[in-house]
Design a protein around this motif. Sequence first.
Motif, PDB file in Angstrom:
ATOM      1  N   UNK A  51     -12.116  49.875 -79.413  1.00  0.00           N
ATOM      2  CA  UNK A  51     -12.266  48.466 -79.210  1.00  0.00           C
ATOM      3  C   UNK A  51     -11.681  47.913 -77.992  1.00  0.00           C
ATOM      4  N   UNK A  52     -11.849  46.953 -77.569  1.00  0.00           N
ATOM      5  CA  UNK A  52     -11.339  46.559 -76.327  1.00  0.00           C
ATOM      6  C   UNK A  52      -9.800  46.523 -76.129  1.00  0.00           C
ATOM      7  N   UNK A  53      -9.383  46.125 -77.251  1.00  0.00           N
ATOM      8  CA  UNK A  53      -7.816  46.220 -77.120  1.00  0.00           C
ATOM      9  C   UNK A  53      -7.334  47.831 -77.220  1.00  0.00           C
ATOM     10  N   UNK A  54      -8.133  48.727 -77.906  1.00  0.00           N
ATOM     11  CA  UNK A  54      -7.615  50.097 -77.694  1.00  0.00           C
ATOM     12  C   UNK A  54      -7.708  50.612 -76.298  1.00  0.00           C
ATOM     13  N   UNK A  55      -8.762  50.299 -75.878  1.00  0.00           N
ATOM     14  CA  UNK A  55      -9.110  50.748 -74.382  1.00  0.00           C
ATOM     15  C   UNK A  55      -8.005  49.997 -73.551  1.00  0.00           C
ATOM     16  N   UNK A  56      -7.832  48.884 -73.488  1.00  0.00           N
ATOM     17  CA  UNK A  56      -6.618  48.287 -72.581  1.00  0.00           C
ATOM     18  C   UNK A  56      -5.497  49.132 -72.792  1.00  0.00           C
ATOM     19  N   UNK A  60      -4.167  50.835 -69.618  1.00  0.00           N
ATOM     20  CA  UNK A  60      -3.230  49.923 -69.052  1.00  0.00           C
ATOM     21  C   UNK A  60      -4.167  48.943 -67.884  1.00  0.00           C
ATOM     22  N   UNK A  61      -5.217  48.712 -68.264  1.00  0.00           N
ATOM     23  CA  UNK A  61      -6.152  47.970 -67.533  1.00  0.00           C
ATOM     24  C   UNK A  61      -6.534  46.611 -68.267  1.00  0.00           C
ATOM     25  N   UNK A  62      -6.542  45.404 -67.518  1.00  0.00           N
ATOM     26  CA  UNK A  62      -6.686  44.356 -68.117  1.00  0.00           C
ATOM     27  C   UNK A  62      -8.474  44.339 -68.430  1.00  0.00           C
ATOM     28  N   UNK A  63      -9.149  44.130 -69.335  1.00  0.00           N
ATOM     29  CA  UNK A  63     -10.322  44.011 -69.516  1.00  0.00           C
ATOM     30  C   UNK A  63     -10.837  42.871 -69.987  1.00  0.00           C
ATOM     31  N   UNK A  64     -11.818  42.451 -69.535  1.00  0.00           N
ATOM     32  CA  UNK A  64     -12.539  41.200 -70.241  1.00  0.00           C
ATOM     33  C   UNK A  64     -13.987  41.346 -70.172  1.00  0.00           C
ATOM     34  N   UNK A  65     -14.489  41.430 -71.287  1.00  0.00           N
ATOM     35  CA  UNK A  65     -15.759  41.601 -71.543  1.00  0.00           C
ATOM     36  C   UNK A  65     -16.301  41.128 -72.768  1.00  0.00           C
ATOM     37  N   UNK A  66     -16.894  39.852 -72.822  1.00  0.00           N
ATOM     38  CA  UNK A  66     -17.142  38.914 -73.910  1.00  0.00           C
ATOM     39  C   UNK A  66     -18.060  39.800 -74.920  1.00  0.00           C
ATOM     40  N   UNK A  67     -18.990  40.468 -74.411  1.00  0.00           N
ATOM     41  CA  UNK A  67     -19.872  41.165 -75.724  1.00  0.00           C
ATOM     42  C   UNK A  67     -19.027  42.347 -76.279  1.00  0.00           C
ATOM     43  N   UNK A  68     -18.113  43.000 -75.506  1.00  0.00           N
ATOM     44  CA  UNK A  68     -17.311  43.997 -76.346  1.00  0.00           C
ATOM     45  C   UNK A  68     -16.326  43.256 -77.201  1.00  0.00           C
ATOM     46  N   UNK A  69     -15.814  42.233 -76.648  1.00  0.00           N
ATOM     47  CA  UNK A  69     -14.896  41.443 -77.693  1.00  0.00           C
ATOM     48  C   UNK A  69     -15.590  41.032 -78.853  1.00  0.00           C
ATOM     49  N   UNK A  70     -16.778  40.539 -79.140  1.00  0.00           N
ATOM     50  CA  UNK A  70     -17.309  39.966 -79.774  1.00  0.00           C
ATOM     51  C   UNK A  70     -18.324  41.022 -80.690  1.00  0.00           C
ATOM     52  N   UNK A  71     -18.095  42.269 -80.571  1.00  0.00           N
ATOM     53  CA  UNK A  71     -18.373  43.270 -81.605  1.00  0.00           C
ATOM     54  C   UNK A  71     -19.690  44.075 -81.073  1.00  0.00           C
ATOM     55  N   UNK A  72     -20.127  43.767 -80.044  1.00  0.00           N
ATOM     56  CA  UNK A  72     -21.561  44.531 -79.356  1.00  0.00           C
ATOM     57  C   UNK A  72     -20.967  46.010 -79.360  1.00  0.00           C
ATOM     58  N   UNK A 117      -5.383  47.281 -57.496  1.00  0.00           N
ATOM     59  CA  UNK A 117      -4.125  47.005 -57.236  1.00  0.00           C
ATOM     60  C   UNK A 117      -3.926  45.573 -56.980  1.00  0.00           C
ATOM     61  N   UNK A 118      -3.079  44.914 -57.165  1.00  0.00           N
ATOM     62  CA  UNK A 118      -1.722  45.550 -57.810  1.00  0.00           C
ATOM     63  C   UNK A 118      -1.859  45.747 -59.058  1.00  0.00           C
ATOM     64  N   UNK A 119      -2.721  44.938 -59.712  1.00  0.00           N
ATOM     65  CA  UNK A 119      -3.126  45.076 -61.353  1.00  0.00           C
ATOM     66  C   UNK A 119      -4.417  45.685 -61.349  1.00  0.00           C
ATOM     67  N   UNK A 120      -4.596  46.582 -62.428  1.00  0.00           N
ATOM     68  CA  UNK A 120      -5.905  47.120 -62.682  1.00  0.00           C
ATOM     69  C   UNK A 120      -6.714  46.262 -63.488  1.00  0.00           C
ATOM     70  N   UNK A 121      -7.622  45.980 -63.337  1.00  0.00           N
ATOM     71  CA  UNK A 121      -8.592  44.924 -63.871  1.00  0.00           C
ATOM     72  C   UNK A 121      -9.986  45.098 -63.683  1.00  0.00           C
ATOM     73  N   UNK A 122     -10.703  44.927 -64.890  1.00  0.00           N
ATOM     74  CA  UNK A 122     -12.285  45.133 -65.008  1.00  0.00           C
ATOM     75  C   UNK A 122     -12.522  43.660 -65.828  1.00  0.00           C
ATOM     76  N   UNK A 123     -13.198  42.780 -64.986  1.00  0.00           N
ATOM     77  CA  UNK A 123     -13.610  41.458 -65.655  1.00  0.00           C
ATOM     78  C   UNK A 123     -15.127  41.312 -65.442  1.00  0.00           C
ATOM     79  N   UNK A 124     -15.709  40.989 -66.577  1.00  0.00           N
ATOM     80  CA  UNK A 124     -17.109  40.557 -66.456  1.00  0.00           C
ATOM     81  C   UNK A 124     -17.382  39.153 -65.895  1.00  0.00           C
ATOM     82  N   UNK A 125     -18.410  38.968 -64.866  1.00  0.00           N
ATOM     83  CA  UNK A 125     -18.296  37.611 -64.478  1.00  0.00           C
ATOM     84  C   UNK A 125     -19.128  36.614 -65.551  1.00  0.00           C
ATOM     85  N   UNK A 126     -18.511  35.461 -65.921  1.00  0.00           N
ATOM     86  CA  UNK A 126     -19.188  34.495 -66.809  1.00  0.00           C
ATOM     87  C   UNK A 126     -20.361  33.949 -66.342  1.00  0.00           C
ATOM     88  N   UNK A 127     -20.890  34.228 -65.011  1.00  0.00           N
ATOM     89  CA  UNK A 127     -21.831  33.454 -64.632  1.00  0.00           C
ATOM     90  C   UNK A 127     -23.048  34.252 -64.967  1.00  0.00           C
TER      91      UNK A 127
END
Length: 139
Positions: A51-56, A60-72, A117-127
């Motif tokens: 799950x996205x929460x397990x992977x994060x 230690x990476x901040x993850x934002x991926x709406x498809x992953x979060x919604x169960x795809x 850096x300074x934070x490790x993030x992977x964020x999907x563009x909402x656009x």
Amino acid sequence: MHHPRGIRLAAALLVLAAWPTAGCGPAGAEDPADARRLLQSALDAWKAGRTIDQAAAESGVVLSEPRWESGFRLVGHEIRPDAHAAGFDLACTAELSLEAPKGKRTREVATYTISTHPARTVIRSPLDMPAAGASRRPR
């Protein structure tokens, strides 16, 4: 009690709020190889069924991926070589083969903003999110 999705949203908003100041320092602050490895690792975790929460939590990476979060489910992916600077971050595009929670398979092209850096993030563009019920084919 705070909800993990709310924490990810707050982190994503913080990154976006800091974006206007991204041009205030030296260009090329993000190492493209490190950023691509971070994206590859996140997509591999999704494909492995975490799950996205397990992977994060594991990375230690901040993850934002709406498809992953919604169960795809991620069936396959290919990171394109056309990465480019986005302020201090790196923007990478990936072709995703997805399976919706109800079993329908789709393909999408997703753009991710990655920071190491300074934070490790992977964020999907909402656009680049397709409208509800729609699917986008790779270009």
